[in-house]
Design a protein around this motif. Sequence first.
Motif, mmCIF file in Angstrom:
data_model
loop_
_atom_site.group_PDB
_atom_site.id
_atom_site.type_symbol
_atom_site.label_atom_id
_atom_site.label_comp_id
_atom_site.label_asym_id
_atom_site.label_seq_id
_atom_site.Cartn_x
_atom_site.Cartn_y
_atom_site.Cartn_z
ATOM 1 N N GLY A 184 40.904 78.183 22.867
ATOM 2 C CA GLY A 184 39.688 77.998 23.632
ATOM 3 C C GLY A 184 38.677 77.074 22.978
ATOM 4 O O GLY A 184 37.535 76.997 23.401
ATOM 5 N N ILE A 185 39.107 76.370 21.932
ATOM 6 C CA ILE A 185 38.223 75.440 21.232
ATOM 7 C C ILE A 185 38.313 74.076 21.917
ATOM 8 O O ILE A 185 39.408 73.592 22.187
ATOM 9 C CB ILE A 185 38.619 75.337 19.746
ATOM 10 C CG1 ILE A 185 38.508 76.718 19.095
ATOM 11 C CG2 ILE A 185 37.759 74.312 19.022
ATOM 12 C CD1 ILE A 185 39.086 76.786 17.706
ATOM 13 N N PRO A 186 37.169 73.455 22.215
ATOM 14 C CA PRO A 186 37.213 72.142 22.879
ATOM 15 C C PRO A 186 37.944 71.099 22.035
ATOM 16 O O PRO A 186 37.786 71.041 20.824
ATOM 17 C CB PRO A 186 35.736 71.761 23.022
ATOM 18 C CG PRO A 186 34.986 73.029 22.885
ATOM 19 C CD PRO A 186 35.799 73.920 22.006
ATOM 20 N N ILE A 187 38.746 70.288 22.689
ATOM 21 C CA ILE A 187 39.485 69.212 22.034
ATOM 22 C C ILE A 187 38.602 67.971 22.042
ATOM 23 O O ILE A 187 38.109 67.559 23.092
ATOM 24 C CB ILE A 187 40.812 68.928 22.758
ATOM 25 C CG1 ILE A 187 41.702 70.173 22.729
ATOM 26 C CG2 ILE A 187 41.515 67.738 22.141
ATOM 27 C CD1 ILE A 187 42.946 70.050 23.572
ATOM 28 N N GLN A 188 38.384 67.394 20.872
ATOM 29 C CA GLN A 188 37.582 66.186 20.755
ATOM 30 C C GLN A 188 38.429 64.975 21.149
ATOM 31 O O GLN A 188 39.626 64.942 20.854
ATOM 32 C CB GLN A 188 37.076 66.018 19.324
ATOM 33 C CG GLN A 188 36.224 67.176 18.843
ATOM 34 C CD GLN A 188 34.969 67.355 19.670
ATOM 35 O OE1 GLN A 188 34.368 66.387 20.108
ATOM 36 N NE2 GLN A 188 34.584 68.603 19.908
ATOM 37 N N PRO A 189 37.861 63.964 21.805
ATOM 38 C CA PRO A 189 38.625 62.769 22.181
ATOM 39 C C PRO A 189 39.215 62.098 20.933
ATOM 40 O O PRO A 189 38.535 61.920 19.930
ATOM 41 C CB PRO A 189 37.587 61.872 22.845
ATOM 42 C CG PRO A 189 36.479 62.766 23.239
ATOM 43 C CD PRO A 189 36.479 63.904 22.272
ATOM 44 N N GLY A 190 40.498 61.773 20.991
ATOM 45 C CA GLY A 190 41.175 61.092 19.896
ATOM 46 C C GLY A 190 41.640 62.008 18.785
ATOM 47 O O GLY A 190 42.272 61.562 17.843
ATOM 48 N N GLU A 191 41.352 63.304 18.871
ATOM 49 C CA GLU A 191 41.733 64.252 17.825
ATOM 50 C C GLU A 191 43.203 64.637 17.977
ATOM 51 O O GLU A 191 43.673 64.922 19.071
ATOM 52 C CB GLU A 191 40.866 65.507 17.929
ATOM 53 C CG GLU A 191 41.183 66.560 16.899
ATOM 54 C CD GLU A 191 40.341 67.819 17.076
ATOM 55 O OE1 GLU A 191 40.357 68.644 16.174
ATOM 56 O OE2 GLU A 191 39.689 67.966 18.120
ATOM 57 N N PRO B 208 50.344 71.741 18.184
ATOM 58 C CA PRO B 208 50.309 72.831 19.158
ATOM 59 C C PRO B 208 50.500 74.183 18.476
ATOM 60 O O PRO B 208 51.193 74.292 17.472
ATOM 61 C CB PRO B 208 51.482 72.514 20.098
ATOM 62 C CG PRO B 208 52.371 71.617 19.327
ATOM 63 C CD PRO B 208 51.509 70.887 18.352
ATOM 64 N N THR B 209 49.864 75.224 19.021
ATOM 65 C CA THR B 209 49.995 76.569 18.482
ATOM 66 C C THR B 209 51.329 77.148 18.927
ATOM 67 O O THR B 209 51.691 77.079 20.094
ATOM 68 C CB THR B 209 48.847 77.460 18.988
ATOM 69 O OG1 THR B 209 47.622 76.822 18.658
ATOM 70 C CG2 THR B 209 48.886 78.827 18.362
ATOM 71 N N TYR C 198 40.691 72.025 26.446
ATOM 72 C CA TYR C 198 40.608 73.089 25.455
ATOM 73 C C TYR C 198 41.996 73.394 24.894
ATOM 74 O O TYR C 198 42.992 73.293 25.591
ATOM 75 C CB TYR C 198 40.018 74.359 26.088
ATOM 76 C CG TYR C 198 38.610 74.161 26.573
ATOM 77 C CD1 TYR C 198 37.536 74.419 25.737
ATOM 78 C CD2 TYR C 198 38.348 73.696 27.849
ATOM 79 C CE1 TYR C 198 36.237 74.215 26.162
ATOM 80 C CE2 TYR C 198 37.055 73.493 28.294
ATOM 81 C CZ TYR C 198 36.002 73.758 27.443
ATOM 82 O OH TYR C 198 34.724 73.553 27.866
ATOM 83 N N ASP C 199 42.040 73.797 23.606
ATOM 84 C CA ASP C 199 43.320 74.174 23.012
ATOM 85 C C ASP C 199 43.625 75.636 23.337
ATOM 86 O O ASP C 199 42.884 76.284 24.083
ATOM 87 C CB ASP C 199 43.334 73.903 21.505
ATOM 88 C CG ASP C 199 42.344 74.743 20.727
ATOM 89 O OD1 ASP C 199 41.746 75.671 21.297
ATOM 90 O OD2 ASP C 199 42.169 74.471 19.520
ATOM 91 N N ALA C 200 44.719 76.164 22.765
ATOM 92 C CA ALA C 200 45.162 77.520 23.072
ATOM 93 C C ALA C 200 44.157 78.588 22.640
ATOM 94 O O ALA C 200 44.106 79.669 23.208
ATOM 95 C CB ALA C 200 46.509 77.790 22.416
#
Length: 124
Positions: free
Chosen positions: A18-25, A29-30, A14-16
Amino acid sequence: MFSWNVPAADPACYDAEGIPIQPGEKKAPTRSPEYQYEQAKLIRQNYQPGTKVVLDEKMENPYREMPAGLTGIVDSVDDLGQIHCHWENGSSLALIPGVDHFHQDMTQEPVIESSEEQEPDLEL
């Protein structure tokens, strides 16, 4: 439903926000506004208008093909540190440091600006 037998979510997925990170995306950074401002100042110093840049890796753009090796000229750097360029294929897509892979072309000739205006030689 929550139970003790279900493993907890991996924070690395998950990113900062809380959104799921998709593979290869690829995602920048925030950063805090103060950090972004200081980073933008450093990027402006290193990538002044007229600096030549070269893509090291293909950029994803649905409207123009941006292959590796494409060269561009820096137009400006905005307050977020994005490097706005004029590309040789006619695009004006901005580079995002940390997301896009590129380097500065050191073989360019320096632009010499004269502080005095020179009058052209006129023959009568």
